[in-house]
Design a protein around this motif. Structure first.
Motif, PDB file in Angstrom:
ATOM      1  N   LEU A 149     -43.063 -26.097 -19.884  1.00 47.03           N
ATOM      2  CA  LEU A 149     -42.707 -24.684 -20.087  1.00 47.03           C
ATOM      3  C   LEU A 149     -43.001 -23.855 -18.834  1.00 47.03           C
ATOM      4  O   LEU A 149     -42.194 -23.003 -18.438  1.00 47.03           O
ATOM      5  CB  LEU A 149     -43.462 -24.122 -21.291  1.00 47.03           C
ATOM      6  CG  LEU A 149     -43.010 -24.726 -22.634  1.00 47.03           C
ATOM      7  CD1 LEU A 149     -43.991 -24.386 -23.740  1.00 47.03           C
ATOM      8  CD2 LEU A 149     -41.604 -24.237 -22.991  1.00 47.03           C
TER       9      LEU A 149
ATOM     10  N   GLY B 223     -40.053 -12.325 -21.561  1.00 49.18           N
ATOM     11  CA  GLY B 223     -40.539 -13.685 -21.284  1.00 49.18           C
ATOM     12  C   GLY B 223     -42.057 -13.666 -21.220  1.00 49.18           C
ATOM     13  O   GLY B 223     -42.697 -12.673 -21.574  1.00 49.18           O
ATOM     14  N   TYR B 224     -42.616 -14.783 -20.809  1.00 50.37           N
ATOM     15  CA  TYR B 224     -44.079 -14.880 -20.674  1.00 50.37           C
ATOM     16  C   TYR B 224     -44.470 -14.880 -19.206  1.00 50.37           C
ATOM     17  O   TYR B 224     -43.716 -15.367 -18.355  1.00 50.37           O
ATOM     18  CB  TYR B 224     -44.569 -16.159 -21.368  1.00 50.37           C
ATOM     19  CG  TYR B 224     -44.352 -16.096 -22.864  1.00 50.37           C
ATOM     20  CD1 TYR B 224     -45.216 -15.364 -23.670  1.00 50.37           C
ATOM     21  CD2 TYR B 224     -43.258 -16.732 -23.455  1.00 50.37           C
ATOM     22  CE1 TYR B 224     -45.006 -15.278 -25.036  1.00 50.37           C
ATOM     23  CE2 TYR B 224     -43.046 -16.654 -24.828  1.00 50.37           C
ATOM     24  CZ  TYR B 224     -43.925 -15.926 -25.611  1.00 50.37           C
ATOM     25  OH  TYR B 224     -43.723 -15.835 -26.958  1.00 50.37           O
ATOM     26  N   ASP B 225     -45.658 -14.337 -18.932  1.00 51.58           N
ATOM     27  CA  ASP B 225     -46.151 -14.279 -17.555  1.00 51.58           C
ATOM     28  C   ASP B 225     -46.997 -15.493 -17.206  1.00 51.58           C
ATOM     29  O   ASP B 225     -47.241 -15.763 -16.032  1.00 51.58           O
ATOM     30  CB  ASP B 225     -47.011 -13.019 -17.361  1.00 51.58           C
ATOM     31  CG  ASP B 225     -46.190 -11.781 -17.597  1.00 51.58           C
ATOM     32  OD1 ASP B 225     -45.363 -11.462 -16.724  1.00 51.58           O
ATOM     33  OD2 ASP B 225     -46.337 -11.145 -18.677  1.00 51.58           O
TER      34      ASP B 225
ATOM     35  N   GLU C 249     -40.320 -24.483 -16.338  1.00 51.87           N
ATOM     36  CA  GLU C 249     -39.055 -23.857 -16.737  1.00 51.87           C
ATOM     37  C   GLU C 249     -39.083 -22.336 -16.531  1.00 51.87           C
ATOM     38  O   GLU C 249     -38.101 -21.743 -16.112  1.00 51.87           O
ATOM     39  CB  GLU C 249     -38.852 -24.160 -18.222  1.00 51.87           C
ATOM     40  CG  GLU C 249     -37.407 -24.102 -18.660  1.00 51.87           C
ATOM     41  CD  GLU C 249     -37.300 -24.694 -20.064  1.00 51.87           C
ATOM     42  OE1 GLU C 249     -37.785 -25.820 -20.273  1.00 51.87           O
ATOM     43  OE2 GLU C 249     -36.737 -24.014 -20.935  1.00 51.87           O
ATOM     44  N   TRP C 250     -40.220 -21.707 -16.825  1.00 57.96           N
ATOM     45  CA  TRP C 250     -40.318 -20.240 -16.729  1.00 57.96           C
ATOM     46  C   TRP C 250     -40.807 -19.787 -15.345  1.00 57.96           C
ATOM     47  O   TRP C 250     -40.909 -18.602 -15.085  1.00 57.96           O
ATOM     48  CB  TRP C 250     -41.300 -19.709 -17.797  1.00 57.96           C
ATOM     49  CG  TRP C 250     -40.878 -19.966 -19.208  1.00 57.96           C
ATOM     50  CD1 TRP C 250     -39.600 -20.164 -19.657  1.00 57.96           C
ATOM     51  CD2 TRP C 250     -41.730 -20.054 -20.368  1.00 57.96           C
ATOM     52  NE1 TRP C 250     -39.603 -20.367 -21.024  1.00 57.96           N
ATOM     53  CE2 TRP C 250     -40.902 -20.296 -21.486  1.00 57.96           C
ATOM     54  CE3 TRP C 250     -43.100 -19.941 -20.564  1.00 57.96           C
ATOM     55  CZ2 TRP C 250     -41.399 -20.442 -22.778  1.00 57.96           C
ATOM     56  CZ3 TRP C 250     -43.605 -20.083 -21.853  1.00 57.96           C
ATOM     57  CH2 TRP C 250     -42.757 -20.334 -22.948  1.00 57.96           C
ATOM     58  N   ASP C 251     -41.169 -20.751 -14.533  1.00 58.80           N
ATOM     59  CA  ASP C 251     -41.724 -20.466 -13.204  1.00 58.80           C
ATOM     60  C   ASP C 251     -42.913 -19.496 -13.262  1.00 58.80           C
ATOM     61  O   ASP C 251     -42.939 -18.453 -12.618  1.00 58.80           O
ATOM     62  CB  ASP C 251     -40.620 -19.917 -12.265  1.00 58.80           C
ATOM     63  CG  ASP C 251     -41.075 -19.973 -10.806  1.00 58.80           C
ATOM     64  OD1 ASP C 251     -42.071 -20.668 -10.526  1.00 58.80           O
ATOM     65  OD2 ASP C 251     -40.467 -19.287  -9.968  1.00 58.80           O
ATOM     66  N   VAL C 252     -43.869 -19.858 -14.092  1.00 56.71           N
ATOM     67  CA  VAL C 252     -45.088 -19.053 -14.238  1.00 56.71           C
ATOM     68  C   VAL C 252     -46.311 -19.970 -14.078  1.00 56.71           C
ATOM     69  O   VAL C 252     -46.184 -21.192 -14.210  1.00 56.71           O
ATOM     70  CB  VAL C 252     -45.154 -18.350 -15.622  1.00 56.71           C
ATOM     71  CG1 VAL C 252     -44.018 -17.359 -15.794  1.00 56.71           C
ATOM     72  CG2 VAL C 252     -45.178 -19.368 -16.767  1.00 56.71           C
TER      73      VAL C 252
ATOM     74  N   ALA D 170     -38.789 -18.385 -27.129  1.00 53.40           N
ATOM     75  CA  ALA D 170     -38.956 -17.418 -26.029  1.00 53.40           C
ATOM     76  C   ALA D 170     -37.608 -16.816 -25.634  1.00 53.40           C
ATOM     77  O   ALA D 170     -37.527 -15.620 -25.351  1.00 53.40           O
ATOM     78  CB  ALA D 170     -39.600 -18.113 -24.834  1.00 53.40           C
ATOM     79  N   GLU D 171     -36.565 -17.635 -25.641  1.00 53.09           N
ATOM     80  CA  GLU D 171     -35.223 -17.133 -25.266  1.00 53.09           C
ATOM     81  C   GLU D 171     -34.760 -16.038 -26.216  1.00 53.09           C
ATOM     82  O   GLU D 171     -34.081 -15.101 -25.820  1.00 53.09           O
ATOM     83  CB  GLU D 171     -34.188 -18.264 -25.334  1.00 53.09           C
ATOM     84  CG  GLU D 171     -34.122 -19.104 -24.073  1.00 53.09           C
ATOM     85  CD  GLU D 171     -33.430 -20.438 -24.351  1.00 53.09           C
ATOM     86  OE1 GLU D 171     -32.583 -20.499 -25.270  1.00 53.09           O
ATOM     87  OE2 GLU D 171     -33.777 -21.411 -23.660  1.00 53.09           O
TER      88      GLU D 171
ATOM     89  N   ALA E  58     -39.491 -22.997 -26.141  1.00 53.77           N
ATOM     90  CA  ALA E  58     -38.582 -22.391 -25.152  1.00 53.77           C
ATOM     91  C   ALA E  58     -37.484 -21.612 -25.866  1.00 53.77           C
ATOM     92  O   ALA E  58     -37.124 -20.504 -25.458  1.00 53.77           O
ATOM     93  CB  ALA E  58     -37.989 -23.480 -24.261  1.00 53.77           C
TER      94      ALA E  58
END
Ligand code: UDP
Length: 422
Positions: free
Chosen positions: A123, A105-107, A126-129, A99-100, A96
């Motif tokens: 993850l 970000g990631y899809d 957290e990233w809502d993916v 990524a920050e 994470a």
């Protein structure tokens, strides 16, 4: 628009040497080849693995669009998967943080094996993916192959079973490689078919080819031992030296054959390996020590010559969720004699490109191997059908299916988010 994937392969690096230890085999090939294939299109893939080698660079590029990132979590040493759970949380936190620091970000998160999937759940939330996962092996199914006694599982096994249940309940899509695996997971976790997508593993059809008759003769000559004629019937086994591969049964089967075939067992550490020594001793006890060779693990680009040199690849595994080596041998024009377990019947068609053995007993294998080696016409027919039977496992095709699935999942997620805003 760029599409970015965080691919998690916590317990083993896709660049680890294959077949040498019990922890590097088909899954490593799958992660490496799938990521490369996705990267050949418009997608970007970051593969995250736990740093297990202090000399490994923190980041390596597999191609223009694919990076391998080593994340420090726990000691920088190779550790067996059973010892890695305590480091999963730290691994997720550090991914994470990585990524920050990036621009984008990631899809989507795509995790492999349960340890990565535990990190993947955190993850993706957290990233809502979307979170796509692939179990590769499932503890409850694996333990059945050893006839696990009824009663409480060991603490490590119970921990894995508990987490695999949570992963099954939460992942947006679980990729399975065969219809058989989909049925097993559906029954085990009561999952709707819509959350399980069948996408087989691919094979590098450019690396594994039958070659010309001269190539095959040359391959055979190169591997012929000085004490045996080049045309001695030759059987081959390729894989990690893990009890799940059933190599004791393979040796017992060869010992019971009427035709005195030569057997090459690829896998294990060529520099010295207790399992190779055990198998060598078993071959001696069975009276076939002079006909069995253990060259150790072979680098994948060299394997094609072994497949071409053999009359058949033999797979006596207790279980295979897929069985990449079967596809590779067939792509190289060599028939496969395999146990009728797991995903193998989706690759090996009895009497068409190989032979399937229903019973886990040496006599059954020995009979089928004698049949194949004793019948030139049968061998030629199966060999001719081998390559065409696996052409649909081309990575390009598999890559297209995976890309389409990713895009569908992210579109559905965006739609759901848009609906919530009104
Ligand atoms: N492999 C290799 N060298 C070896 C042994 C195995 O390159 O010495 C590769 C093999 O080509 C195949 C993979 O490791 O791609 C094994 O995959 P499979 O699905 O057969 O078995 P798994 O490791 O997943 O149980």
């Amino acid at each position: 628009m760029c599409f970015r994937i965080a691919m998690l392969s916590l317990h083993t690096s896709p660049l680890a040497p294959l077949g040498r230890t019990r922890d590097a085999g088909g899954m490593n090939v799958y992660v490496r080849e799938l990521a490369r294939e996705l990267g050949r299109g418009s997608m970007y893939v970051d593969i995250f693995t736990r740093r297990s080698d202090p000399t490994a660079p923190p980041m390596q590029c597999l191609n223009d669009h694919v990076r391998l990132i080593s994340i420090p979590a726990g000691p920088a040493l190779p550790l067996p998967p059973s010892e890695l759970f305590p480091y999963v949380e730290d691994f997720s936190r550090r991914v994470a943080r990585f990524a920050e620091r990036g621009e984008h970000g990631y899809d989507l998160v795509h995790s492999h094996y349960w340890l990565s999937a535990v990190a993947g759940m955190t993850l993706a939330r957290e990233w809502d993916v979307p979170h796509v996962t692939m179990f590769h092996t499932v503890e409850r199914l694996k333990s059945q192959q050893y006839g696990a006694p009824a009663g409480p599982a060991s603490p490590a096994s119970a921990l894995r079973i508990e987490h695999e249940g949570r992963i099954a309940a939460s992942a947006d899509t679980i990729i399975v490689s065969t219809e058989h695996e989909r049925e097993q997971l559906r029954r085990l976790y009561g999952l709707p078919a819509s959350r399980l997508q069948i996408i087989p593993c691919g094979v590098d059809l450019r690396a594994f080819t039958p070659g010309s008759p001269q190539d095959r003769r040359a391959a055979r000559q190169r591997l012929a031992p000085t004490h045996a004629p080049t045309n001695a019937p030759t059987l081959l086994s390729v894989g990690r030296l893990d009890p799940i591969k059933g190599l004791d049964l393979l040796l017992e089967s060869v010992a019971q054959m009427k035709i005195p075939a030569r057997l090459i067992v690829i896998g294990g550490d060529p520099a010295g390996d207790a399992e190779v020594e055990r198998l060598r001793a078993l071959a001696e006890t069975l009276g076939i020590g002079d006909r069995v060779e253990f060259p150790g693990a072979v680098a994948q680009p060299e394997l094609v010559n072994y497949y071409r040199a053999a009359d058949a690849l033999v797979i006596t595994s207790r279980y295979e969720s897929f069985g990449l080596v079967a596809v590779e041998a067939l792509a190289a024009g060599t028939p496969v004699v395999a146990a009728q377990v797991g995903g193998l019947p989706s690759i090996v068609r009895d009497g068409k490109n190989g032979l399937l053995v229903r019973w886990r007993c040496a006599q059954a294998f020995a009979e089928r191997l004698d049949t194949l080696l004793g019948d030139d016409a049968l061998r030629a027919r199966l060999a001719a059908a081998a390559r065409p039977s696996v052409e649909h496992f081309d990575w390009r095709r598999i890559g297209d299916t995976v890309r389409a699935m990713y895009q569908e999942l992210t579109a559905a997620r965006r739609e759901a988010v848009a609906c919530c805003c009104f």
